[in-house]
Design a protein around this motif. Sequence first.
Motif, short mmCIF file in Angstrom:
data_model
loop_
_atom_site.label_atom_id
_atom_site.label_comp_id
_atom_site.label_asym_id
_atom_site.label_seq_id
_atom_site.Cartn_x
_atom_site.Cartn_y
_atom_site.Cartn_z
N SER A 1 0.84 -1.21 0.00
CA SER A 1 0.00 0.00 0.00
C SER A 1 0.87 1.24 0.00
CB SER A 1 -0.91 0.01 1.23
OG SER A 1 -0.16 0.33 2.38
N ASP A 2 0.26 2.38 -0.29
CA ASP A 2 1.02 3.63 -0.28
C ASP A 2 1.47 4.00 1.12
OD1 ASP A 2 -1.63 3.86 0.20
OD2 ASP A 2 -2.03 5.39 -1.33
N GLN A 3 0.87 3.33 2.14
CA GLN A 3 1.33 3.56 3.51
C GLN A 3 2.43 2.58 3.91
OE1 GLN A 3 -2.34 3.69 3.21
NE2 GLN A 3 -1.98 5.88 2.99
N GLY B 1 -6.23 0.34 2.33
CA GLY B 1 -5.33 1.08 1.43
C GLY B 1 -5.37 0.52 0.03
N ASN B 2 -4.70 1.21 -0.88
CA ASN B 2 -4.56 0.73 -2.26
C ASN B 2 -3.22 0.01 -2.39
OD1 ASN B 2 -7.00 1.95 -3.11
ND2 ASN B 2 -5.94 3.93 -3.19
#
Lengths: 214, 338
Positions: free
Chosen positions: A107-109, A200-201
């Motif tokens: 995820s971007d996180q 998330g993505n």
Amino acid sequence: MNSDSYKIQWGNVNIGGGRKTSGGYTLTDTIGQIAPGDYQSNGYWLRAGFQYIHSIIPFTFTVSDLSIAFGSLTPGTPSTDTNTLTVSAGGAGGYQVLAQENHVLRSDQGSNLADTTCDGSSCDETDADPWTQNTTYGFGFNMSGDDIPADFVDSTYFRQFADIESAESAQIVMSSNSIASSSLATVTYKVNISSVQEAGNYENAITYIAVPAY
Amino acid sequence: MPKKNHSLLTTCYFLLLATFCYLLLATPAKAQDFSLSISPPLLEIMLQPDKSITQAYEVKNEGNQLLYLTAFISPFLPDPQTGKVLYEQNQPSILPQPQFSLNNANLNLGETFILQPNESQQLVLKIKASKNVAEKDYYATLFIAQSVTGRQLLNQTAAQFSGQIGSHLLITVSQAGEFDFIGRIAQFKPLPKIADLGEKINFNLIVANEGQTLFKTNGKIEIFDWLGKKKKEILLRPDNILVDSQRKITCLDEPCYFSSLLPGRYQTMVTIFNPFQSFSSDGGPDTQSTIGDSSEVERSEALSQTISFWIIPFKLILVVIIAIFMGRLVLDRKKKKL
């Protein structure tokens, strides 16, 4: 090809049996034997032969759909999508297609969604195993069609992609030992998340590498 | 009233026609794809130290999307057990290796170039063996890889794909260009070893390269009867066996098996000719040979191994036994009746 005093354009086209000599160059035939005198005078030797018989057909590789979006994922409900790989290999030795991912779905996180280990915690990047249970999570792929590995027994068998981050080498996902004319394989990608998976993505990048045999 | 109905019908008709035309002419959005070809797919060269050659490659975008591409060289090793390519992530670099560069005016290895749909690009690869390069084989692939430039973030869980296509370079660096043929027949087995009449006899043949340079498996498998007379022959496919690897070898032509052999014991011999031996253009398989009188020169320069197998008419024997048994049974019953 050229040297200090000569140039051969498309010098590797095989013409037939025997040795071909003209001016400053020599081509070998399918036997590939070496005449030391010629080699000494030229400084190089081109070994053409059997592998080139059909090489007037370009080696061509196609990947359809360069992105697969799984949409919004629901825990315990697997999401799947497909694309296709197509290979034309005119060289008599055939071809291989290898695959690898840059990393697991991330995820971007920075959270990871691990590659699946299938229902029996037994599949990896080299061996496919059944993945049918909705309580088995992760990301994996199945293959069907031409020239696919034998471990993809049916549509329930899945593998992980070889992960570059884990120093895993790219693995063969299609191969043939003979001429291929538009060999086509369908890849089915499957992702399933648990209820504790961080929102998330998640994305990753998969590379397909097509090389001829030698 | 009828006039009003007619006008309504006409409107509906045109609306339906317009919708039909729209559906017919509207083209669906095309998914992005990667479709690339390269020619030639394989180059085998022997090169002296301090010499260089160039080879032109044709790369074509066969798809309907603009492609951002990068050319680079990646060394590989053959898998010791299967001979297939292995690209190790942390391959130790052996320096100095032959040097690779592009002779194109505006393009170097590692730089991105663009190909429009159906557009071709010629890449002129220069391979130079420096003076102090080790005399050995070097295996590498010229890759044309799709660049990740322009990749979109999809803002949802997704996998993105890119393609690479390669052309192998099998390079032998040698001053003299002379090699000893050090190969080994790692496995040669008939399948099955004892066959029924009419059953096909296949072979499992694995050839290993324990020498200094690659060689091709130019050779044959012959079958001799119990008198030593050659009955059949199949030619082997001249595949490359790279250094420190072995490879399963198949036949040049189909069918790749022996059939229609009469019952008996057979000897089968595989021969791999010495690829580094100079011989005449008709130096191929000797179709007149028998197992006892083949050329000693050829034999001494070649790899060969002989094994035996049996053709036994099991089914026929079984049928005969059953027939005898049934016959005796019938005779016994007749005798009892009498």
